[in-house]
Design a protein around this motif. Structure first.
Motif, PDB file in Angstrom:
ATOM      1  N   VAL A  65       0.854  -1.222  -0.075  1.00 25.82           N
ATOM      2  CA  VAL A  65      -0.036   0.029  -0.041  1.00 25.82           C
ATOM      3  C   VAL A  65       0.826   1.194   0.058  1.00 25.82           C
ATOM      4  O   VAL A  65       0.341   2.335   0.017  1.00 25.82           O
ATOM      5  CB  VAL A  65      -1.077   0.067   1.162  1.00 25.82           C
ATOM      6  N   LEU A  66       2.088   1.148   0.040  1.00 20.44           N
ATOM      7  CA  LEU A  66       3.200   2.123  -0.130  1.00 20.44           C
ATOM      8  C   LEU A  66       2.825   3.326  -1.058  1.00 20.44           C
ATOM      9  O   LEU A  66       2.875   4.651  -0.709  1.00 20.44           O
ATOM     10  CB  LEU A  66       4.352   1.880  -0.166  1.00 20.44           C
ATOM     11  N   PRO A  67       2.558   3.014  -2.266  1.00 18.09           N
ATOM     12  CA  PRO A  67       2.162   4.041  -2.996  1.00 18.09           C
ATOM     13  C   PRO A  67       1.090   4.930  -2.766  1.00 18.09           C
ATOM     14  O   PRO A  67       0.667   5.949  -3.413  1.00 18.09           O
ATOM     15  CB  PRO A  67       1.932   3.273  -4.399  1.00 18.09           C
ATOM     16  N   TYR A  68       0.085   4.343  -2.109  1.00 18.52           N
ATOM     17  CA  TYR A  68      -1.146   4.953  -1.641  1.00 18.52           C
ATOM     18  C   TYR A  68      -1.188   5.532  -0.359  1.00 18.52           C
ATOM     19  O   TYR A  68      -1.961   6.101   0.197  1.00 18.52           O
ATOM     20  CB  TYR A  68      -2.320   4.195  -1.745  1.00 18.52           C
ATOM     21  N   TRP A  69       0.018   5.539   0.496  1.00 18.90           N
ATOM     22  CA  TRP A  69      -0.014   5.726   2.000  1.00 18.90           C
ATOM     23  C   TRP A  69      -0.113   7.342   2.160  1.00 18.90           C
ATOM     24  O   TRP A  69      -0.655   7.580   3.291  1.00 18.90           O
ATOM     25  CB  TRP A  69       1.391   5.092   2.522  1.00 18.90           C
ATOM     26  N   ALA A  70       0.224   8.012   1.377  1.00 18.93           N
ATOM     27  CA  ALA A  70      -0.010   9.374   1.293  1.00 18.93           C
ATOM     28  C   ALA A  70      -1.403   9.832   1.042  1.00 18.93           C
ATOM     29  O   ALA A  70      -1.768  10.997   1.489  1.00 18.93           O
ATOM     30  CB  ALA A  70       1.089  10.156   0.489  1.00 18.93           C
ATOM     31  N   THR A  71      -2.035   9.088   0.682  1.00 17.56           N
ATOM     32  CA  THR A  71      -3.432   9.509   0.109  1.00 17.56           C
ATOM     33  C   THR A  71      -4.481   8.594   0.893  1.00 17.56           C
ATOM     34  O   THR A  71      -5.054   8.008  -0.177  1.00 17.56           O
ATOM     35  CB  THR A  71      -3.610   9.894  -1.303  1.00 17.56           C
ATOM     36  N   PRO A  72      -4.803   8.151   1.849  1.00 23.58           N
ATOM     37  CA  PRO A  72      -5.399   7.175   2.486  1.00 23.58           C
ATOM     38  C   PRO A  72      -6.778   7.666   2.786  1.00 23.58           C
ATOM     39  O   PRO A  72      -7.498   6.893   3.446  1.00 23.58           O
ATOM     40  CB  PRO A  72      -4.764   6.662   3.700  1.00 23.58           C
ATOM     41  N   PHE A  73      -7.139   9.125   2.659  1.00 31.37           N
ATOM     42  CA  PHE A  73      -8.280   9.629   2.997  1.00 31.37           C
ATOM     43  C   PHE A  73      -9.222  10.107   2.034  1.00 31.37           C
ATOM     44  O   PHE A  73      -8.536  10.639   1.049  1.00 31.37           O
ATOM     45  CB  PHE A  73      -7.956  10.718   4.120  1.00 31.37           C
ATOM     46  N   THR A  74     -10.464  10.136   2.262  1.00 26.92           N
ATOM     47  CA  THR A  74     -11.398  10.947   1.383  1.00 26.92           C
ATOM     48  C   THR A  74     -12.156  11.768   2.602  1.00 26.92           C
ATOM     49  O   THR A  74     -12.374  11.609   3.723  1.00 26.92           O
ATOM     50  CB  THR A  74     -12.322  10.084   0.645  1.00 26.92           C
ATOM     51  N   SER A  75     -13.028  12.772   1.783  1.00 22.79           N
ATOM     52  CA  SER A  75     -13.977  13.485   2.877  1.00 22.79           C
ATOM     53  C   SER A  75     -15.071  13.857   2.205  1.00 22.79           C
ATOM     54  O   SER A  75     -15.454  13.719   0.824  1.00 22.79           O
ATOM     55  CB  SER A  75     -13.245  15.069   3.214  1.00 22.79           C
ATOM     56  N   ALA A  76     -16.275  13.955   2.736  1.00 27.12           N
ATOM     57  CA  ALA A  76     -17.580  13.935   2.299  1.00 27.12           C
ATOM     58  C   ALA A  76     -18.160  15.154   2.979  1.00 27.12           C
ATOM     59  O   ALA A  76     -18.077  15.339   4.247  1.00 27.12           O
ATOM     60  CB  ALA A  76     -18.234  12.709   2.301  1.00 27.12           C
TER      61      ALA A  76
END
Length: 439
Positions: free
Chosen positions: A226-237
């Motif tokens: 998951v390292l390629p995505y570790w900087a972007t693990p969040f979403t907001s709504a």
């Protein structure tokens, strides 16, 4: 809790800080209303200091509300309105009278966003770093770096490139930062509530933080899938409404959520016993959280916590009964088990306000009280009341929970007010000021 909220207290102060006028019936049946009548500027505070409180008595309480007549209270019936103004805002419920109405300060409506964790990313990390096992060095490193970011977001925002307003615009009544809870946050309603665009700033700050935080090769290997995505693990709504969240949350739950037919689910759900039994509803000082120690990581990663801090320490009129230990805390957190409580007491107490020579300055929170809750030992306030004690031994050898909430001096003041307005102890509730267990 004096008005613990979903994060609004970090921006505006606790709920009790927004009461402008109180209407209540006292123990002798007198119907009164009262509120501040004079103020002065207080340097460093968001609100002026109340210097005088005016009160009135209803001369026709038997009439319909439109025919009530508010007058100066009769001679010989002195009511300590200044003291009542202090006591009813943070001095515990069920104690001084029956509140029938309040005038409440409103604030501008804000947009609200909810932060969610990615189920796949955090689900993977929760699997390789299960909470049920002692963490490996790599797991501990990953967890510490992650938790330290949110400590800074909430309590030292400049460390991660955020301003103070962004920080106080985020909070949560039950934050859970363990990886399994983050993986389930989409179904559980999110893990952080933010306002006025703060969510997007937190997401951007996390990406920048990850990109400049060097992890060891072992930790990077652990995160490899998951390292390629570790900087972007969040979403907001956008947050729709509290009602929508209460209705929609249980509807999204994996299992059946019980609730009476025709009623909304209540959270926490009513229980026969208390989920807080055997625990201290602790106030965790901001200074301790900023240390980012192993114990702080434990506090932040096990169970949930109510986020406080922010501007709660300066957004009030300096006359409430809310203890300084609560105002200066960063979290309200259940800490359970004699050994862990003892460790926490020794760590937290040096950061609470100065205590009187024979007593405590506070340290416990009233809203999440356990039925068996007591303060520390009378002869050693750095040691918890042993869970092995009988109830009688606790009463004899431990401080009352009330004293642990309001502090020795604060409780003495509240007890004096209670005795003045309710000398016959008409209002007698468990763990409240003036509680008489013999009645």
């Amino acid at each position: 809790g004096s008005g613990l909220s979903y994060g609004a207290e970090r921006r505006w102060g606790f709920g009790a800080d927004h009461v402008l006028e109180v209407e209540m019936v006292l123990a002798d049946g007198t119907h009164v209303k009262f509120g501040p009548s004079a103020w002065e500027h207080a340097e460093g505070y968001a609100y002026p200091r109340t210097t005088a409180v005016a009160g009135f008595c209803n001369a026709k309480p038997e009439a319909e509300e439109g025919a009530w007549v508010w007058k100066a209270c009769p001679e010989g019936h002195a009511i300590p309105f200044m003291d009542l103004w202090h006591a009813v805002r943070g001095g515990g419920g069920g104690t001084y009278g029956v509140v029938t109405a309040m005038t409440y300060q409103l604030h501008p409506a804000r947009t609200m966003q909810i932060l969610y964790g990615n189920a796949q990313i955090f689900g993977y990390v929760a699997t390789v770093c299960p909470a049920s096992a002692a963490p490996s060095a790599a797991c501990a490193e990953v967890q510490a770096a992650f938790l330290d970011f949110f400590v800074d977001v909430l309590f030292n925002p400049s460390n991660v490139g955020l301003d103070e307003l962004t920080s106080v615009n985020c909070g949560h009544p039950s934050i859970k930062l363990d990886f399994a809870s983050l993986a389930a946050s989409m179904a559980s309603g999110g893990f952080l509530f933010c306002h006025d665009g703060a969510a997007e700033k937190v997401i951007a700050a996390y990406a920048a933080y990850v990109n400049k935080t060097a992890l060891s090769p072992t930790a990077q290997q652990l995160l490899a899938p998951v390292l390629p995505y570790w900087a972007t693990p969040f979403t907001s709504a956008p947050f729709r409404s509290y009602v929508a969240a209460v209705i929609g949350g249980p509807a999204m739950a994996a299992g059946f959520v019980p609730a009476p037919v025709g009623h909304m689910y209540d959270s926490p759900h009513p229980e026969v016993d208390s989920q807080a039994r055997g625990c201290w509803s602790a106030l965790v000082p901001v200074e301790v959280l900023r240390q980012k120690s192993d114990f702080v990581h434990l506090v932040m990663s096990v169970g949930d916590a109510h986020v406080i801090g922010g501007r709660a320490n300066t957004s009030h009129d300096q006359t409430t009964a809310i203890p300084a230990a609560q105002r200066s805390a960063g979290l309200q957190k259940h800490i359970c088990g004699d050994d862990v409580i003892a460790r926490a007491l020794k760590l937290f107490q040096p950061h609470y306000p100065p205590a009187p020579k024979a007593g405590v300055a506070g340290g416990a929170e009233i809203n999440h009280i356990a039925p068996d809750g007591f303060g520390p030992l009378r002869n050693d306030t750095a040691a918890p009341c042993p869970s092995s004690f009988t109830h009688a031994e606790r009463e004899a050898q431990c401080l009352s929970y009330q004293e642990f909430v309001w502090g020795t001096d604060g409780l003495a003041r509240l007890a004096k007010i209670k005795n003045t307005v309710d000398p016959d102890n008409v209002f007698n509730c468990q763990k409240c000021v003036g509680y008489d267990p013999a009645r």
